[in-house]
Design a protein around this motif. Sequence first.
Motif, mmCIF file in Angstrom:
data_model
loop_
_atom_site.group_PDB
_atom_site.id
_atom_site.type_symbol
_atom_site.label_atom_id
_atom_site.label_comp_id
_atom_site.label_asym_id
_atom_site.label_seq_id
_atom_site.Cartn_x
_atom_site.Cartn_y
_atom_site.Cartn_z
ATOM 1 N N GLY A 89 -15.541 20.588 -6.504
ATOM 2 C CA GLY A 89 -14.453 19.642 -6.731
ATOM 3 C C GLY A 89 -14.701 18.867 -8.004
ATOM 4 O O GLY A 89 -15.839 18.494 -8.301
ATOM 5 N N VAL A 90 -13.641 18.640 -8.765
ATOM 6 C CA VAL A 90 -13.722 17.797 -9.960
ATOM 7 C C VAL A 90 -13.172 16.436 -9.559
ATOM 8 O O VAL A 90 -11.999 16.317 -9.171
ATOM 9 N N VAL A 91 -14.002 15.411 -9.655
ATOM 10 C CA VAL A 91 -13.740 14.173 -8.927
ATOM 11 C C VAL A 91 -14.022 12.933 -9.765
ATOM 12 O O VAL A 91 -14.568 12.991 -10.868
ATOM 13 N N GLY A 132 -14.071 31.798 -12.630
ATOM 14 C CA GLY A 132 -14.285 32.622 -11.453
ATOM 15 C C GLY A 132 -14.478 31.831 -10.172
ATOM 16 O O GLY A 132 -14.689 32.430 -9.108
ATOM 17 N N GLU A 133 -14.392 30.510 -10.253
ATOM 18 C CA GLU A 133 -14.627 29.669 -9.080
ATOM 19 C C GLU A 133 -13.314 29.120 -8.517
ATOM 20 O O GLU A 133 -12.311 28.997 -9.230
ATOM 21 N N LYS A 134 -13.347 28.759 -7.245
ATOM 22 C CA LYS A 134 -12.246 28.045 -6.604
ATOM 23 C C LYS A 134 -12.548 26.549 -6.712
ATOM 24 O O LYS A 134 -13.568 26.072 -6.192
ATOM 25 N N VAL A 135 -11.650 25.837 -7.402
ATOM 26 C CA VAL A 135 -11.900 24.443 -7.746
ATOM 27 C C VAL A 135 -10.835 23.553 -7.105
ATOM 28 O O VAL A 135 -9.644 23.875 -7.126
ATOM 29 N N GLY A 136 -11.259 22.424 -6.551
ATOM 30 C CA GLY A 136 -10.332 21.467 -5.966
ATOM 31 C C GLY A 136 -10.365 20.145 -6.702
ATOM 32 O O GLY A 136 -11.385 19.766 -7.288
ATOM 33 N N THR A 137 -9.246 19.434 -6.672
ATOM 34 C CA THR A 137 -9.176 18.104 -7.266
ATOM 35 C C THR A 137 -7.989 17.368 -6.663
ATOM 36 O O THR A 137 -7.191 17.956 -5.920
ATOM 37 N N LEU A 138 -7.839 16.080 -6.963
ATOM 38 C CA LEU A 138 -6.729 15.311 -6.409
ATOM 39 C C LEU A 138 -5.420 15.663 -7.096
ATOM 40 O O LEU A 138 -5.371 15.885 -8.305
ATOM 41 N N VAL A 139 -4.344 15.665 -6.334
ATOM 42 C CA VAL A 139 -3.016 15.946 -6.861
ATOM 43 C C VAL A 139 -2.638 14.886 -7.899
ATOM 44 O O VAL A 139 -2.938 13.704 -7.744
ATOM 45 N N ASP A 140 -2.027 15.341 -8.994
ATOM 46 C CA ASP A 140 -1.521 14.458 -10.059
ATOM 47 C C ASP A 140 -2.608 13.628 -10.749
ATOM 48 O O ASP A 140 -2.301 12.628 -11.389
ATOM 49 N N ASP A 183 0.842 -1.195 0.000
ATOM 50 C CA ASP A 183 0.000 0.000 0.000
ATOM 51 C C ASP A 183 0.878 1.246 0.000
ATOM 52 O O ASP A 183 1.741 1.400 0.864
ATOM 53 N N VAL A 184 0.674 2.126 -0.983
ATOM 54 C CA VAL A 184 1.424 3.384 -1.060
ATOM 55 C C VAL A 184 0.449 4.517 -1.355
ATOM 56 O O VAL A 184 -0.669 4.280 -1.816
ATOM 57 N N PRO A 185 0.849 5.776 -1.121
ATOM 58 C CA PRO A 185 0.005 6.896 -1.547
ATOM 59 C C PRO A 185 -0.169 6.896 -3.056
ATOM 60 O O PRO A 185 0.630 6.303 -3.800
ATOM 61 N N PHE A 186 -1.190 7.611 -3.523
ATOM 62 C CA PHE A 186 -1.512 7.635 -4.951
ATOM 63 C C PHE A 186 -0.297 8.007 -5.802
ATOM 64 O O PHE A 186 -0.024 7.374 -6.826
ATOM 65 N N ASP A 187 0.464 9.035 -5.372
ATOM 66 C CA ASP A 187 1.580 9.488 -6.199
ATOM 67 C C ASP A 187 2.802 8.574 -6.100
ATOM 68 O O ASP A 187 3.806 8.802 -6.776
ATOM 69 N N GLY A 188 2.719 7.517 -5.287
ATOM 70 C CA GLY A 188 3.812 6.556 -5.204
ATOM 71 C C GLY A 188 3.593 5.302 -6.026
ATOM 72 O O GLY A 188 4.465 4.426 -6.074
ATOM 73 N N LEU A 189 2.455 5.202 -6.704
ATOM 74 C CA LEU A 189 2.128 3.978 -7.432
ATOM 75 C C LEU A 189 3.117 3.688 -8.555
ATOM 76 O O LEU A 189 3.721 2.610 -8.613
ATOM 77 N N GLY A 224 -9.265 32.017 -15.517
ATOM 78 C CA GLY A 224 -10.103 32.582 -14.464
ATOM 79 C C GLY A 224 -10.495 31.622 -13.381
ATOM 80 O O GLY A 224 -11.420 31.892 -12.609
ATOM 81 N N THR A 225 -9.777 30.485 -13.290
ATOM 82 C CA THR A 225 -10.116 29.469 -12.301
ATOM 83 C C THR A 225 -8.950 29.268 -11.344
ATOM 84 O O THR A 225 -7.812 29.119 -11.772
ATOM 85 N N GLN A 226 -9.227 29.271 -10.052
ATOM 86 C CA GLN A 226 -8.208 29.021 -9.041
ATOM 87 C C GLN A 226 -8.281 27.547 -8.637
ATOM 88 O O GLN A 226 -9.274 27.101 -8.061
ATOM 89 N N VAL A 227 -7.224 26.802 -8.953
ATOM 90 C CA VAL A 227 -7.230 25.354 -8.734
ATOM 91 C C VAL A 227 -6.336 24.986 -7.550
ATOM 92 O O VAL A 227 -5.178 25.414 -7.477
ATOM 93 N N SER A 228 -6.885 24.217 -6.625
ATOM 94 C CA SER A 228 -6.126 23.681 -5.492
ATOM 95 C C SER A 228 -6.118 22.159 -5.586
ATOM 96 O O SER A 228 -7.081 21.549 -6.074
ATOM 97 N N THR A 229 -5.040 21.536 -5.127
ATOM 98 C CA THR A 229 -4.948 20.074 -5.178
ATOM 99 C C THR A 229 -4.938 19.494 -3.770
ATOM 100 O O THR A 229 -4.480 20.127 -2.810
ATOM 101 N N TYR A 230 -5.411 18.251 -3.658
ATOM 102 C CA TYR A 230 -5.581 17.585 -2.375
ATOM 103 C C TYR A 230 -5.016 16.161 -2.441
ATOM 104 O O TYR A 230 -5.054 15.526 -3.506
ATOM 105 N N PRO A 231 -4.543 15.640 -1.308
ATOM 106 C CA PRO A 231 -3.993 14.283 -1.306
ATOM 107 C C PRO A 231 -5.059 13.195 -1.304
ATOM 108 O O PRO A 231 -4.785 12.049 -1.657
ATOM 109 N N ASP A 232 -6.288 13.538 -0.891
ATOM 110 C CA ASP A 232 -7.361 12.544 -0.819
ATOM 111 C C ASP A 232 -8.708 13.256 -0.865
ATOM 112 O O ASP A 232 -8.801 14.476 -0.690
ATOM 113 N N TYR A 233 -9.753 12.466 -1.115
ATOM 114 C CA TYR A 233 -11.089 13.052 -1.252
ATOM 115 C C TYR A 233 -11.667 13.513 0.075
ATOM 116 O O TYR A 233 -12.485 14.434 0.113
#
Length: 264
Positions: free
Chosen positions: A188-190, A144-152, A81-87, A164-173
Motif C-alpha cells: 500500500g502507498v500510504v 508487476g505488483e498489486k498496489v492499494g491506496t486511498l481513493v482520490d 464529519d464527512v467522508p474524505f471525498d466529501g470534504l 505494469g502495476t495493478q492499482v486498487s483504491t480503498y475508502p480507508d486505511y
Amino acid sequence: MRKPESILASVIVVSASLLAHAAHAHSIDEVLASKTLTVVTTASSPPHGFMDPASNTLKGIMVDLAQGIGKQMGVTVKLIDVPFDGLIPTLTSGRADLMSAPLFVTDERSKVVDFTTPVYGWGEGVVVSDKQPKHFGRLDDFKGEKVGTLVDSVQYKMIKDLPGTQVSTYPDYFSLLADIRAGRVDLGVVDPPSVLYQIKLKSIPGVKLDDAYHPQKSWFVAGAVQKNNQPLLDAINHAIATMKQDGELRAILTKWGVANLEAK
C-alpha cells in the motif's frame, strides 16, 4: 476497485460546478457576529481526525487545530464529519466555513478552494505484510505488483499510471491494511503517520512500514476556505500564525507524536 481517470477528473468538474453555484459560506463579520465557526473534517484518518469511542467525540490533530483557531478568533467551533471525498464539496457548497482535515495542498485542489498557510507535512510511505520478502525502495519497484491506496488521494495520482502495476483504491486505511495482511494486494502507498497510528491504535498485526522506501514527493496539509472569502482566510491565517508563534501548534503536534512534521 480500480478508479478510472475520467471519474477522478469528474470530481474536480463537480467541485468547480458546485463552486460556481455555491451558497456562500459565512463572511468573517457573520462568523464573529454569530460567534460560531462551522468546520468540516473527517473521522476517517487518525491521528489527523477520528471518532473517539470512549467519548463519542471527534479528536485528532486537525480537530485540535480547528479548536485552536476558534479560540484565537473568540468563537465556538461547530464540527461536521464527512467522508474524505466529501470534504471539498461540503466546503464549496457553503455548508462549512473552514475545512480542517488531512487534505494535502495541490495545484488541482487550489483551483476550487483557497488554502491557509501550511500546518504540517510529509512524504508518502509503503506498507507491506510482515511476510513480504521483497523491499520496495522506489516507484519503479512496484512494477508487476498489486498496489492499494486511498481513493482520490495524492498517492493515487502518483501511482495510477505506473506501467505494469495493478492499482486498487480503498475508502480507508483499515480496509487497505486488511487486504495487505490477507495478501489480496502486495503493498500500500500510504500516509505514514495515519498508518502507524492505526496499527498502534487498533493493534493490527501482520503489517509494517517498509523502511527501505524513500519518499518521492512531499506535501503539506493546510486548512481551506471557499474561494473569494479573503477576509475570513486572513483571519484564519492570523490565528494559525499566532498558534505557531506561541507554541500552541507545536504542542498539538507533539501531543499526537508528529512534532517533527511542523511546517516552518
